[in-house]
Design a protein around this motif. Structure first.
Motif, short mmCIF file in Angstrom:
data_model
loop_
_atom_site.label_atom_id
_atom_site.label_comp_id
_atom_site.label_asym_id
_atom_site.label_seq_id
_atom_site.Cartn_x
_atom_site.Cartn_y
_atom_site.Cartn_z
N CYS A 168 1.12 -0.89 0.15
CA CYS A 168 -0.19 -0.14 0.13
C CYS A 168 1.30 1.14 -0.07
N ALA A 169 1.82 1.83 0.64
CA ALA A 169 2.92 2.40 1.34
C ALA A 169 3.45 2.03 -0.87
N LEU A 170 4.39 1.51 -1.58
CA LEU A 170 4.34 1.69 -2.54
C LEU A 170 3.87 2.10 -3.78
N LYS A 171 2.40 1.47 -3.48
CA LYS A 171 1.35 2.13 -4.09
C LYS A 171 1.25 3.77 -4.25
N LYS A 172 1.30 4.13 -2.94
CA LYS A 172 1.08 5.66 -2.30
C LYS A 172 1.70 6.57 -3.04
N SER A 173 2.91 6.61 -2.25
CA SER A 173 4.66 7.57 -2.53
C SER A 173 5.59 7.49 -3.81
N LYS A 174 4.84 8.29 -4.81
CA LYS A 174 6.53 8.39 -5.41
C LYS A 174 8.09 8.41 -5.03
N THR A 175 8.02 8.97 -4.05
CA THR A 175 9.30 8.74 -3.43
C THR A 175 9.84 6.94 -2.77
N LEU A 176 8.91 6.22 -1.96
CA LEU A 176 9.52 5.31 -2.27
C LEU A 176 9.16 4.39 -3.50
#
Length: 106
Positions: A8-16
């Motif tokens: 979920c964090a990878l889908k939302k954050s362009k930095t990650l």
């Protein structure tokens, strides 16, 4: 439990998603280039066998010596023969037709 949070964090954050891999590639590339260039400098520092080095010094070939060997040669009977393309038969192209090949084999 941990995997869905990361996904979920990878889908939302362009930095990650884009920044972290770019930084990893940049830093990893820097270290790998350092290693490869260090190998080159280590190879220059390595000493070769003294006997081999002396043999190489004795057998030096220069441009002048090679010129002297072929200076008096005549190239009147020389022909420029084009090499074959990948789709062409090299024997037929260079004037060695099937008749000459059969006579050589017999």
């Amino acid at each position: 439990m941990f995997a869905p949070v990361v996904r979920c964090a990878l889908k939302k954050s362009k930095t990650l998603r884009y920044g972290v891999p770019m930084i990893v590639l940049t830093v990893g590339g820097s270290f790998s280039l350092w290693e490869f260039s260090q190998i080159r400098y280590d190879a220059v520092k390595a000493k070769i066998d003294p006997e081999l080095e002396e043999k190489l010094k004795r057998n030096k070939v220069s441009l002048k010596s090679e010129y002297e060997k072929i200076k008096d040669s005549t190239f009147d009977d020389w022909q420029n023969i084009r090499g074959p393309r990948p789709w062409e038969d090299s024997d037929l192209l260079q004037g060695r037709g099937p008749q000459t090949l059969k006579s050589k084999q017999a």
